[in-house]
Design a protein around this motif. Structure first.
Motif, short mmCIF file in Angstrom:
data_model
loop_
_atom_site.label_atom_id
_atom_site.label_comp_id
_atom_site.label_asym_id
_atom_site.label_seq_id
_atom_site.Cartn_x
_atom_site.Cartn_y
_atom_site.Cartn_z
N ILE A 134 0.92 -0.88 -0.14
CA ILE A 134 0.11 -0.09 0.15
C ILE A 134 1.20 1.70 -0.18
O ILE A 134 0.73 2.03 -1.07
N THR A 135 1.67 1.52 0.42
CA THR A 135 2.68 2.68 1.10
C THR A 135 3.75 2.60 -0.55
O THR A 135 3.90 4.18 -0.89
N ALA A 136 4.10 1.20 -1.35
CA ALA A 136 4.93 1.69 -2.04
C ALA A 136 3.72 2.58 -3.25
O ALA A 136 4.38 2.83 -4.18
N ILE A 137 2.43 2.17 -3.45
CA ILE A 137 1.48 2.20 -4.44
C ILE A 137 1.64 3.58 -4.17
O ILE A 137 1.57 4.82 -5.29
N MET A 138 1.26 3.88 -3.19
CA MET A 138 1.22 5.74 -3.01
C MET A 138 2.39 6.81 -3.15
O MET A 138 2.01 7.81 -3.47
N ALA A 139 3.33 5.71 -2.36
CA ALA A 139 4.99 6.40 -2.33
C ALA A 139 5.19 6.50 -4.55
O ALA A 139 5.21 7.45 -5.13
N ASP A 140 4.41 5.52 -5.05
CA ASP A 140 4.71 5.48 -6.86
C ASP A 140 3.61 6.79 -7.49
O ASP A 140 4.13 8.22 -7.67
N GLU A 166 12.06 5.92 -0.51
CA GLU A 166 13.05 5.26 0.15
C GLU A 166 11.19 4.09 0.09
O GLU A 166 11.75 3.11 0.26
N GLU A 167 11.05 4.08 0.50
CA GLU A 167 9.61 3.42 0.33
C GLU A 167 9.70 2.54 -1.02
O GLU A 167 9.50 1.06 -0.65
N THR A 168 10.08 3.64 -1.99
CA THR A 168 9.97 2.71 -3.33
C THR A 168 11.34 1.94 -3.45
O THR A 168 11.15 0.55 -3.83
N PHE A 252 2.30 -12.58 -8.09
CA PHE A 252 2.60 -11.00 -8.04
C PHE A 252 4.20 -10.76 -7.18
O PHE A 252 3.69 -11.48 -6.67
N HIS A 253 4.38 -9.80 -7.13
CA HIS A 253 5.94 -9.45 -7.12
C HIS A 253 5.78 -7.87 -6.94
O HIS A 253 5.66 -7.38 -7.83
N PRO A 254 6.61 -7.48 -5.80
CA PRO A 254 5.67 -5.20 -6.23
C PRO A 254 7.03 -5.32 -6.83
O PRO A 254 5.92 -4.20 -7.74
N TRP A 255 8.37 -5.56 -7.50
CA TRP A 255 8.88 -5.03 -8.36
C TRP A 255 8.47 -5.78 -9.90
O TRP A 255 9.50 -5.26 -11.05
#
Length: 279
Positions: A134-140, A166-168, A252-255
């Motif tokens: 969640i924080t990663a997609i908001m950061a993006d 940094e979250e990314t 799924f993987h975050p990258w």
């Protein structure tokens, strides 16, 4: 299982020391109460949440054999620790304005203590991996779309861009650790549903408290404009729905959301040589 973070991507904490405005402008984000307090409410949750993330990953550190992933765990812990420190200072500025930050913090702390007492370490790590998505997609979204910070106080905009960067960088660390020590997709999906519910609940509670303190809780224009900014046809959060749903897909993987080029562009804002920054 080895690290799947792009080859050569180093995860290291930046020792930032933000000079928060004192007093903090009550509506520091473009003079808008809703936007300001939405970010404020998320920020108050971060110090305790990030300590929980650190603990959940650290618990399994000795079970990781891959030296690259072990180094990334070290970077993850360092980054999250620095985020916690800066957001605690942010909370103090909000407390100075008369908001009941302690009450918001205690609610989050109570839930974290319950989670750590009742849930297995694997389930706690699943929650971390889910919330990190969640924080990663908001950061993006924040790094890509200038509307997220348009009109914000420069120091606050820089704080949020640093945090987003940094979250990314470490967005896959907890996920990779989870895949090695557990790997259950069913548990991961349940953790995401629960994590999403409580993240929205706690953020909304913080937002409404601060709007109430400002005498704006029942101002329908504030809510209309705020929700339109978030979820309207051109809303800043609306594009995140598809990347959020990807988490539930098999394999799924975050990258798979490869924003490495954006990451390196934003790094230039924070990683300039000292002589360049002083110029």
């Amino acid at each position: 299982m080895i690290s799947t973070t792009p080859h050569g991507l180093q995860i290291r904490p930046r020792h930032m020391d933000f000079d928060f405005p004192n007093p903090l402008p009550r509506h520091w984000h473009s003079g808008d109460a809703f936007k300001s307090h939405l970010f404020d409410a998320m920020s108050v949750l971060f110090p305790d949440g990030e300590r929980f993330f650190i603990d959940s990953v650290r618990h399994f550190r000795d079970q990781i054999d891959d030296p690259v992933l072990k180094e990334q765990i070290r970077g993850f812990i360092g980054q999250e620790g620095h985020h916690s420190r800066e957001h605690l200072e942010y909370s103090n500025r909000l407390r100075d304005l008369g908001y009941d930050i302690t009450r918001i913090e205690k609610r989050a702390q109570t839930r974290i203590r319950y989670t750590q007492k009742k849930f297995s370490p694997q389930r706690q790590l699943a929650a971390t991996a889910a919330l990190e998505h969640i924080t990663a997609i908001m950061a993006d979204g924040l790094l890509k779309d200038p509307r997220h910070m348009a009109g914000a106080h420069p120091t606050m905009a820089r704080l949020w861009r640093w945090h987003a960067l940094e979250e990314t960088e470490h967005k896959a660390v907890a996920f990779d650790v989870y895949n090695q020590v557990c790997g259950s997709r069913a548990l991961l999906r349940r953790a995401m549903l629960m994590g999403t519910f409580f993240f929205i609940l706690d953020t909304t509670r913080g937002l409404t408290h601060m709007l109430k303190q400002d005498g704006l809780l029942w101002n329908w224009r504030v809510w209309r404009d705020g929700l339109q900014w978030m979820w309207g046809k051109q809303g800043v959060f609306r594009p995140l729905l598809s990347t959020y749903r990807d988490f539930f897909k098999a394999g799924f993987h975050p990258w798979q959301h490869n924003n490495l080029e954006l990451l390196y562009q934003v790094r230039d804002e924070f990683d300039l040589p000292a002589h360049t920054q002083a110029a």
